[in-house]
Design a protein around this motif. Structure first.
Motif, PDB file in Angstrom:
ATOM      1  N   PRO A  88      -4.452  -3.112  -1.194  1.00  0.00           N
ATOM      2  CA  PRO A  88      -4.947  -1.698  -1.256  1.00  0.00           C
ATOM      3  C   PRO A  88      -5.895  -1.305   0.124  1.00  0.00           C
ATOM      4  N   GLU A  89      -6.216  -2.311   0.677  1.00  0.00           N
ATOM      5  CA  GLU A  89      -7.066  -1.859   1.982  1.00  0.00           C
ATOM      6  C   GLU A  89      -6.022  -1.666   3.192  1.00  0.00           C
ATOM      7  N   ASP A  90      -4.489  -1.955   3.045  1.00  0.00           N
ATOM      8  CA  ASP A  90      -3.608  -1.455   3.794  1.00  0.00           C
ATOM      9  C   ASP A  90      -3.354   0.033   3.649  1.00  0.00           C
ATOM     10  N   THR A  91      -3.950   0.768   2.926  1.00  0.00           N
ATOM     11  CA  THR A  91      -3.706   2.220   2.789  1.00  0.00           C
ATOM     12  C   THR A  91      -4.156   3.069   3.917  1.00  0.00           C
ATOM     13  N   ALA A  92      -3.128   3.764   4.509  1.00  0.00           N
ATOM     14  CA  ALA A  92      -3.703   4.551   5.701  1.00  0.00           C
ATOM     15  C   ALA A  92      -2.367   5.175   6.168  1.00  0.00           C
ATOM     16  N   LEU A  93      -2.601   6.204   7.056  1.00  0.00           N
ATOM     17  CA  LEU A  93      -1.730   6.730   7.901  1.00  0.00           C
ATOM     18  C   LEU A  93      -0.890   5.856   8.919  1.00  0.00           C
ATOM     19  N   TYR A  94       0.002   5.704   8.916  1.00  0.00           N
ATOM     20  CA  TYR A  94       0.681   4.603   9.889  1.00  0.00           C
ATOM     21  C   TYR A  94       1.532   5.363  10.846  1.00  0.00           C
ATOM     22  N   TYR A  95       1.021   5.190  12.397  1.00  0.00           N
ATOM     23  CA  TYR A  95       1.548   5.789  13.518  1.00  0.00           C
ATOM     24  C   TYR A  95       2.476   4.804  14.287  1.00  0.00           C
TER      25      TYR A  95
END
Length: 128
Positions: A88-95
């Motif tokens: 869950p802590e990998d949740t993010a906007l990835y660029y």
């Protein structure tokens, strides 16, 4: 100018996998390093991993080491980020990002300021 477009984000359960791709167009011959970064709400953009365009070495943030793998396809001007054992802590906007700095140090790979070109990002959401 280099244009970057990310794809492959989505919603996945914890423990699952996703594969992100980044397509580079434009003056790709000027690119020396490609990087992946992520930014969660309320947090700063952080380094995930990086790969020089012409050699095979890769670098990863400690938080993703052993779970994420970066690969590139120079012929297609693409860089991929395989993400396994997602949390869950990998949740993010990835660029996806590109650096044209030929003198970039290995440690400099991690710095947001080292990259002059950025994609718009792709959302990754990991549910618990």
């Amino acid at each position: 100018q280099v244009q970057l477009v990310e794809s492959g984000g989505g919603l996945v359960q914890a423990g699952g996998s996703l594969r992100l791709s980044c397509a580079a167009t434009g003056r790709t011959s000027s690119v020396h390093v490609m990087g992946w970064f992520r930014q969660a709400p309320g947090k700063e953009r952080e380094f995930v991993g990086g790969i020089p365009w012409h050699i095979g070495n890769t670098m990863y943030a400690d938080s993703v080491k052993g779970r994420f793998t970066i690969s590139r396809d120079n012929a297609k001007n693409m860089v991929n980020l395989q993400m396994n054992s997602l949390k869950p802590e990998d949740t993010a906007l990835y660029y996806c990002a590109a650096s044209t700095d030929s003198g970039l140090s290995w440690s400099g790979l991690k710095s947001v300021s080292a990259y002059g070109y950025w994609g718009l990002g792709t959302q990754v959401t990991v549910s618990s």
